[in-house]
Design a protein around this motif. Structure first.
Motif, mmCIF file in Angstrom:
data_model
loop_
_atom_site.group_PDB
_atom_site.id
_atom_site.type_symbol
_atom_site.label_atom_id
_atom_site.label_comp_id
_atom_site.label_asym_id
_atom_site.label_seq_id
_atom_site.Cartn_x
_atom_site.Cartn_y
_atom_site.Cartn_z
ATOM 1 N N ASN A 163 -2.469 -32.225 22.299
ATOM 2 C CA ASN A 163 -1.246 -33.026 22.200
ATOM 3 C C ASN A 163 -1.508 -34.479 22.581
ATOM 4 O O ASN A 163 -2.327 -34.770 23.461
ATOM 5 N N ILE A 164 -0.806 -35.386 21.906
ATOM 6 C CA ILE A 164 -0.873 -36.806 22.236
ATOM 7 C C ILE A 164 0.543 -37.361 22.324
ATOM 8 O O ILE A 164 1.500 -36.747 21.829
ATOM 9 N N ASN A 165 0.680 -38.511 22.947
ATOM 10 C CA ASN A 165 1.951 -39.221 22.967
ATOM 11 C C ASN A 165 2.004 -40.155 21.766
ATOM 12 O O ASN A 165 1.247 -41.133 21.700
ATOM 13 N N ARG A 166 2.868 -39.862 20.818
ATOM 14 C CA ARG A 166 2.990 -40.686 19.618
ATOM 15 C C ARG A 166 4.113 -41.706 19.789
ATOM 16 O O ARG A 166 5.167 -41.380 20.334
ATOM 17 N N PRO A 167 3.901 -42.929 19.307
ATOM 18 C CA PRO A 167 4.989 -43.912 19.338
ATOM 19 C C PRO A 167 6.080 -43.522 18.351
ATOM 20 O O PRO A 167 5.863 -42.715 17.438
ATOM 21 N N ASP A 168 7.244 -44.099 18.531
ATOM 22 C CA ASP A 168 8.353 -43.849 17.608
ATOM 23 C C ASP A 168 7.940 -44.251 16.192
ATOM 24 O O ASP A 168 7.425 -45.360 15.987
ATOM 25 N N PRO A 169 8.132 -43.372 15.211
ATOM 26 C CA PRO A 169 7.728 -43.706 13.839
ATOM 27 C C PRO A 169 8.348 -44.995 13.319
ATOM 28 O O PRO A 169 7.720 -45.719 12.535
ATOM 29 N N SER A 170 9.573 -45.306 13.741
ATOM 30 C CA SER A 170 10.214 -46.534 13.272
ATOM 31 C C SER A 170 9.485 -47.762 13.800
ATOM 32 O O SER A 170 9.430 -48.799 13.121
ATOM 33 N N LEU A 171 8.901 -47.662 14.994
ATOM 34 C CA LEU A 171 8.113 -48.766 15.547
ATOM 35 C C LEU A 171 6.851 -48.964 14.720
ATOM 36 O O LEU A 171 6.485 -50.096 14.382
ATOM 37 N N VAL A 172 6.182 -47.875 14.382
ATOM 38 C CA VAL A 172 4.967 -47.952 13.573
ATOM 39 C C VAL A 172 5.265 -48.605 12.226
ATOM 40 O O VAL A 172 4.539 -49.504 11.769
ATOM 41 N N GLN A 173 6.358 -48.197 11.582
ATOM 42 C CA GLN A 173 6.676 -48.686 10.243
ATOM 43 C C GLN A 173 6.983 -50.175 10.215
ATOM 44 O O GLN A 173 6.861 -50.815 9.169
ATOM 45 N N ARG A 174 7.361 -50.738 11.337
ATOM 46 C CA ARG A 174 7.659 -52.184 11.372
ATOM 47 C C ARG A 174 6.416 -53.035 11.134
ATOM 48 O O ARG A 174 6.511 -54.211 10.810
ATOM 49 N N PHE A 175 5.231 -52.433 11.273
ATOM 50 C CA PHE A 175 3.998 -53.153 10.993
ATOM 51 C C PHE A 175 3.584 -53.047 9.525
ATOM 52 O O PHE A 175 2.614 -53.677 9.108
ATOM 53 N N GLY A 176 4.309 -52.261 8.756
ATOM 54 C CA GLY A 176 3.973 -52.098 7.352
ATOM 55 C C GLY A 176 4.122 -53.401 6.575
ATOM 56 O O GLY A 176 5.107 -54.123 6.728
ATOM 57 N N GLY A 177 3.136 -53.713 5.754
ATOM 58 C CA GLY A 177 3.198 -54.900 4.915
ATOM 59 C C GLY A 177 2.801 -56.191 5.616
ATOM 60 O O GLY A 177 2.795 -57.251 4.984
ATOM 61 N N ILE A 178 2.476 -56.126 6.898
ATOM 62 C CA ILE A 178 2.046 -57.327 7.627
ATOM 63 C C ILE A 178 0.526 -57.426 7.551
ATOM 64 O O ILE A 178 -0.187 -56.456 7.819
ATOM 65 N N VAL B 177 -0.983 -43.640 13.128
ATOM 66 C CA VAL B 177 -1.182 -43.392 14.556
ATOM 67 C C VAL B 177 -2.524 -42.695 14.754
ATOM 68 O O VAL B 177 -2.867 -41.762 14.030
ATOM 69 N N ALA B 178 -3.279 -43.132 15.759
ATOM 70 C CA ALA B 178 -4.649 -42.667 15.952
ATOM 71 C C ALA B 178 -4.731 -41.245 16.492
ATOM 72 O O ALA B 178 -4.118 -40.915 17.510
ATOM 73 N N ILE B 179 -5.505 -40.423 15.797
ATOM 74 C CA ILE B 179 -6.074 -39.197 16.336
ATOM 75 C C ILE B 179 -7.557 -39.487 16.499
ATOM 76 O O ILE B 179 -8.241 -39.832 15.525
ATOM 77 N N THR B 180 -8.090 -39.399 17.692
ATOM 78 C CA THR B 180 -9.446 -39.861 17.947
ATOM 79 C C THR B 180 -10.444 -38.709 17.997
ATOM 80 O O THR B 180 -10.130 -37.602 18.436
ATOM 81 N N VAL B 181 -11.655 -39.024 17.551
ATOM 82 C CA VAL B 181 -12.747 -38.050 17.524
ATOM 83 C C VAL B 181 -13.999 -38.717 18.073
ATOM 84 O O VAL B 181 -14.386 -39.796 17.611
#
Length: 222
Positions: free
Chosen positions: A11-26, A56-60
């Protein structure tokens, strides 16, 4: 007992999807400017197609040329996640190829970044799934482990934590700590306003260059 170096955090702590989408197109360059040019992964990790990257990062963390724990990460990831692989920059063996990328696309993941190598590049170049890698080789991966999933990793010289916001375009990739995201978004507005003003003022007279050179004591020789 903890098995350091060979474990999977589910499990990871994911940011709010709406926050992530605000970076779209920038543009990544504009985001980087708003972050004092920090947290941009090395230019050695290049885009292999033109698909934009946002997720959102899933790290390996894996040993070079191995894909065992990466395969697990692909199955744990949720739609919108980006698989970020620390393979120590090694490019002797690919960590992924067309079949793995196709599986990630089928599961609606958002992208793949490998500080290592991939193969089947002719197919990947024609995909709409964003892939970034440090190298290309026809030699496929082993599937032995060890490795870790969802731990802090180093990718292109930048620390990436599970849950970080990842943005990529043809210039490269920038890593955003969700805790800083609102502040960065505000600064991006200032960056874009400044760039618009500069475009309107072209051609520039370049006077600021002389001022800085003078301040720094540059010597002119005729």
């Amino acid at each position: 007992m903890s098995n350091t170096g060979f474990r999977v955090y589910l499990n990871i702590n994911r940011p709010d999807p709406s926050l992530v989408q605000r970076f779209g197109g920038i543009a990544v360059a504009s985001i980087a400017d708003s972050m004092n040019r920090a947290s941009c992964i090395s230019g050695k990790i290049k885009p292999l197609n033109g698909a934009p990257l946002l997720g959102v990062a899933i790290t390996v963390k894996t040993r070079p040329g191995d894909s065992l724990v990466m395969q697990k990460a692909m199955n744990l990831a949720q739609p919108g996640d980006v698989i970020v692989v620390d393979a120590q920059g090694a490019t002797d063996n690919a960590n992924a190829g067309e079949l793995m990328v196709t599986w990630m696309q089928y599961r609606k993941l958002a992208g793949l970044i490998v500080d290592g190598a991939v193969r089947d590049v002719a197919a990947i170049r024609n995909m709409t799934f964003p892939v970034y890698a440090a190298g290309i080789t026809p030699r496929g991966p082993y599937k032995d482990g060890p490795g870790e999933v969802n731990v802090p990793v180093s990718c292109g010289g930048v620390t990436v934590k599970p849950g970080d916001i990842i943005v990529g375009d043809q210039d490269g990739v920038v890593i955003i700590n969700p805790d800083d995201a609102e502040d960065i978004l505000g600064k991006i507005k200032d960056v874009l306003v400044r760039e618009t003003k500069l475009r309107a003022e072209m051609p520039w007279n370049g006077s600021w260059v002389d001022e800085v050179l003078k301040e720094k004591g540059c010597e002119y020789i005729d």
